[in-house]
Enzyme design. Structure first.
Site, PDB file in Angstrom:
ATOM      1  N   SER A  92       0.835  -1.204   0.000  1.00  0.00           N
ATOM      2  CA  SER A  92       0.000   0.000   0.000  1.00  0.00           C
ATOM      3  C   SER A  92       0.867   1.249   0.000  1.00  0.00           C
ATOM      4  O   SER A  92       1.814   1.353   0.784  1.00  0.00           O
ATOM      5  CB  SER A  92      -0.916   0.011   1.222  1.00  0.00           C
ATOM      6  OG  SER A  92      -1.833  -1.057   1.182  1.00  0.00           O
ATOM      7  N   ALA A 117      -9.990   2.679  -8.746  1.00  0.00           N
ATOM      8  CA  ALA A 117     -11.344   2.144  -8.832  1.00  0.00           C
ATOM      9  C   ALA A 117     -12.344   3.271  -9.077  1.00  0.00           C
ATOM     10  O   ALA A 117     -12.053   4.442  -8.790  1.00  0.00           O
ATOM     11  CB  ALA A 117     -11.690   1.406  -7.537  1.00  0.00           C
ATOM     12  N   HIS A 157      -8.367   6.397   3.389  1.00  0.00           N
ATOM     13  CA  HIS A 157      -9.734   6.275   2.887  1.00  0.00           C
ATOM     14  C   HIS A 157     -10.347   7.674   2.827  1.00  0.00           C
ATOM     15  O   HIS A 157     -10.938   8.148   3.800  1.00  0.00           O
ATOM     16  CB  HIS A 157     -10.562   5.362   3.783  1.00  0.00           C
ATOM     17  CG  HIS A 157      -9.967   3.995   3.947  1.00  0.00           C
ATOM     18  ND1 HIS A 157     -10.328   3.134   4.953  1.00  0.00           N
ATOM     19  CD2 HIS A 157      -9.024   3.343   3.213  1.00  0.00           C
ATOM     20  CE1 HIS A 157      -9.634   2.008   4.837  1.00  0.00           C
ATOM     21  NE2 HIS A 157      -8.838   2.125   3.796  1.00  0.00           N
TER      22      HIS A 157
END
Length: 292
Positions: A92, A117, A157
């Site tokens: 990551s 995405a 996030h």
């Protein structure tokens, strides 16, 4: 239970010492595979390690899905030397505060590839970064469990983008004023943590007037930070990726679950108090009747 706990503790201790449990792979020239095995890096701190270059941003229609079929998707290639140290396929890397998975690595040229995405493109500003824009991105490797954290717990996030509505200089500090959707303002508090394009920063002032009113907050950058991140290169009207403090989210969720129970308890206490008052009145009345 105890044996499971001892096993988990042993695994944690080994990972902290740098022993990965995924198999090592062979390094190849060009885009290929890392020889480094995965470390114990898990989250981020918001302390940016370097500013990288966007080499390309491309949407393809021939990407192989899990069942062998073809689908469309967006890939970004980024150049950065520091984050390549210890990188491995599947690791990551935070790119402008977005936790992304390294899908290809080129150690000869210090570049890596990540997939974006649809949700990432909807919630962040990464879709606006192209090689033609000549804009840099903030990069950070995931932090190690048990390691030092000079920022705060950043998941990578992103909640949504905010818009720069003002910026000004105060001696050697650079201030920014950010407009942010009202639904997230409940998690933004003065002197609280916030991640701006992946950078751990402290909120200064906050104004939240509801869905139809003004909703903004400010933060400032000290001289050192100004030179290490991309935010100073942005102007009024530009966007920034924002992740609110996850501890604030958990606190709000816990309170929302607890509050109805407290309200129900308060109602029951009030009912009991009323019942006791009635019983006292009846007792006094009964005593009066007996005296008469």
């Amino acid at each position: 239970m105890m044996s499971s706990l001892r096993f988990s503790t042993a695994i944690l201790a080994l990972t902290q010492q740098g022993y990965g449990f995924a198999p090592s792979t062979i390094h190849r020239g060009g885009f290929g595979i890392s020889s480094a095995s995965p470390s114990s890096r898990q989250m981020f701190t918001g302390i940016i390690e370097e500013m990288g270059d966007v080499i390309s941003l491309e949407t393809k229609d021939d990407m192989t899905l899990w069942d062998g079929s073809k689908g469309s998707g967006t890939e970004m290639v980024i150049g950065g030397g520091v984050v390549m140290d210890g990188a491995y396929l599947g690791c990551s890397i935070s790119v402008n505060g977005v936790c992304l998975t390294a899908t290809e690595l080129d150690f000869d040229n210090n570049v890596f590839k990540v997939g974006l995405a649809p949700e990432t493109l909807r919630k962040t500003n990464l879709g606006t970064y192209t090689s033609e824009s000549k804009r840099k991105v903030n990069l950070e490797r995931a932090s190690e469990i048990g390691g030092r954290n000079s920022g705060h717990f950043v998941q990578g996030h992103v909640d949504n983008v905010g818009t720069i509505i003002d910026r000004w200089v105060d001696e050697n500090s650079l201030f920014f004023k950010i407009s942010f959707p009202y639904e997230y303002m409940r998690y933004v508090v003065p002197k609280g943590f916030i991640a701006i394009d992946g950078t751990s920063l402290t909120v200064c002032d906050v104004k939240s007037e509801g869905p139809e009113g003004e909703n903004w907050f400010t933060f400032m950058l000290v001289e050192y930070t100004q030179q290490k991140i991309i935010v100073p290169s942005k102007s009024v009207g530009d966007t920034v990726n924002i992740e609110v403090d996850v501890l604030g989210k958990y606190s709000a969720q816990a309170w929302e679950a607890f509050a109805p129970k407290m309200e129900a308890l308060e109602r029951r206490v009030k009912e009991l108090e009323e019942e006791v008052t009635v019983l006292k009145s009846e007792a006094v009345a009964s005593a009066g009747d007996e005296d008469s």
